[in-house]
Design an enzyme around this catalytic site. Structure first.
Site, PDB file in Angstrom:
ATOM      1  N   TYR A   1      -6.624  -2.386   7.648  1.00  0.00           N
ATOM      2  CA  TYR A   1      -5.155  -2.416   7.722  1.00  0.00           C
ATOM      3  C   TYR A   1      -4.459  -2.332   6.363  1.00  0.00           C
ATOM      4  O   TYR A   1      -3.311  -2.761   6.236  1.00  0.00           O
ATOM      5  CB  TYR A   1      -4.655  -3.639   8.506  1.00  0.00           C
ATOM      6  CG  TYR A   1      -5.213  -3.686   9.907  1.00  0.00           C
ATOM      7  CD1 TYR A   1      -4.748  -2.799  10.875  1.00  0.00           C
ATOM      8  CD2 TYR A   1      -6.213  -4.582  10.248  1.00  0.00           C
ATOM      9  CE1 TYR A   1      -5.272  -2.820  12.165  1.00  0.00           C
ATOM     10  CE2 TYR A   1      -6.738  -4.606  11.534  1.00  0.00           C
ATOM     11  CZ  TYR A   1      -6.266  -3.723  12.487  1.00  0.00           C
ATOM     12  OH  TYR A   1      -6.783  -3.732  13.761  1.00  0.00           O
TER      13      TYR A   1
ATOM     14  N   HIS B   1      15.182  12.018  -0.384  1.00  0.00           N
ATOM     15  CA  HIS B   1      15.674  10.817   0.277  1.00  0.00           C
ATOM     16  C   HIS B   1      15.285  10.802   1.749  1.00  0.00           C
ATOM     17  O   HIS B   1      15.446  11.799   2.444  1.00  0.00           O
ATOM     18  CB  HIS B   1      17.193  10.749   0.122  1.00  0.00           C
ATOM     19  CG  HIS B   1      17.797   9.491   0.619  1.00  0.00           C
ATOM     20  ND1 HIS B   1      19.031   9.453   1.194  1.00  0.00           N
ATOM     21  CD2 HIS B   1      17.346   8.208   0.642  1.00  0.00           C
ATOM     22  CE1 HIS B   1      19.316   8.210   1.546  1.00  0.00           C
ATOM     23  NE2 HIS B   1      18.309   7.436   1.219  1.00  0.00           N
TER      24      HIS B   1
ATOM     25  N   ASP C   1      -5.808   3.402   3.864  1.00  0.00           N
ATOM     26  CA  ASP C   1      -7.201   3.116   3.544  1.00  0.00           C
ATOM     27  C   ASP C   1      -8.080   4.282   3.990  1.00  0.00           C
ATOM     28  O   ASP C   1      -7.599   5.240   4.611  1.00  0.00           O
ATOM     29  CB  ASP C   1      -7.635   1.788   4.171  1.00  0.00           C
ATOM     30  CG  ASP C   1      -7.522   1.743   5.691  1.00  0.00           C
ATOM     31  OD1 ASP C   1      -7.714   2.784   6.353  1.00  0.00           O
ATOM     32  OD2 ASP C   1      -7.255   0.650   6.223  1.00  0.00           O
TER      33      ASP C   1
ATOM     34  N   ASN D   1      -2.636  -0.197   4.859  1.00  0.00           N
ATOM     35  CA  ASN D   1      -1.849   1.002   5.103  1.00  0.00           C
ATOM     36  C   ASN D   1      -0.377   0.644   5.036  1.00  0.00           C
ATOM     37  O   ASN D   1       0.018  -0.425   5.494  1.00  0.00           O
ATOM     38  CB  ASN D   1      -2.130   1.565   6.504  1.00  0.00           C
ATOM     39  CG  ASN D   1      -3.599   1.743   6.779  1.00  0.00           C
ATOM     40  OD1 ASN D   1      -4.260   2.556   6.167  1.00  0.00           O
ATOM     41  ND2 ASN D   1      -4.127   0.956   7.705  1.00  0.00           N
TER      42      ASN D   1
END
Length: 129
Positions: free
Chosen positions: A118, A20, A28, A120
């Site tokens: 981007y 947790h 990428d 990600n």
């Protein structure tokens, strides 16, 4: 031998170690990978495997309570933005430089072969109960 789900033994084992609030960066091929986190590099060729394929596979096996991506994704990669916003209605968006800073705290980095900018996301693990 496993017959379903993630078959990559390194990735499967790394996922089993998460708890947790642990964070997982799915990135990428061009994202700088910080020192420290365990890295499972799945990149084979440009675009293979794709960010979407890897993210879908991970989401089938992980409980995710939050996600953070770069705000630049909306303009530079609308397809990735739509994918992320579809999966994570409460998606937090931060500047890309901030996402890189936050990724230093990740426990695991999963690098894809994605060749669009981007693509990600930093996932925060939840619990199943």
């Amino acid at each position: 031998m496993k017959k379903a789900g993630i078959l990559n033994r390194h990735l499967c084992g790394a996922l089993a170690e998460l708890g947790h609030t642990d964070e997982v960066l799915v990135c990428d091929a061009g994202m700088p990978i910080p020192d420290g986190p365990r890295v499972v590099d799945l990149a084979f060729r440009a675009g293979v495997p794709s960010f979407a394929e890897v993210l879908d596979g991970l989401l089938a096996e992980l409980v995710v309570e939050g996600a953070t991506a770069a705000s630049e994704v909306r303009e530079a990669n609308p397809r990735a933005a739509a994918l992320l916003e579809g999966h994570f209605p409460g998606l937090a968006l931060v500047p890309h430089e901030r996402l890189k800073e936050l990724s230093r705290g990740a426990r695991l980095v999963v690098r894809t072969g994605e060749a669009r900018p981007y693509a990600n996301v930093l996932l925060r693990c939840g619990v199943f109960f």
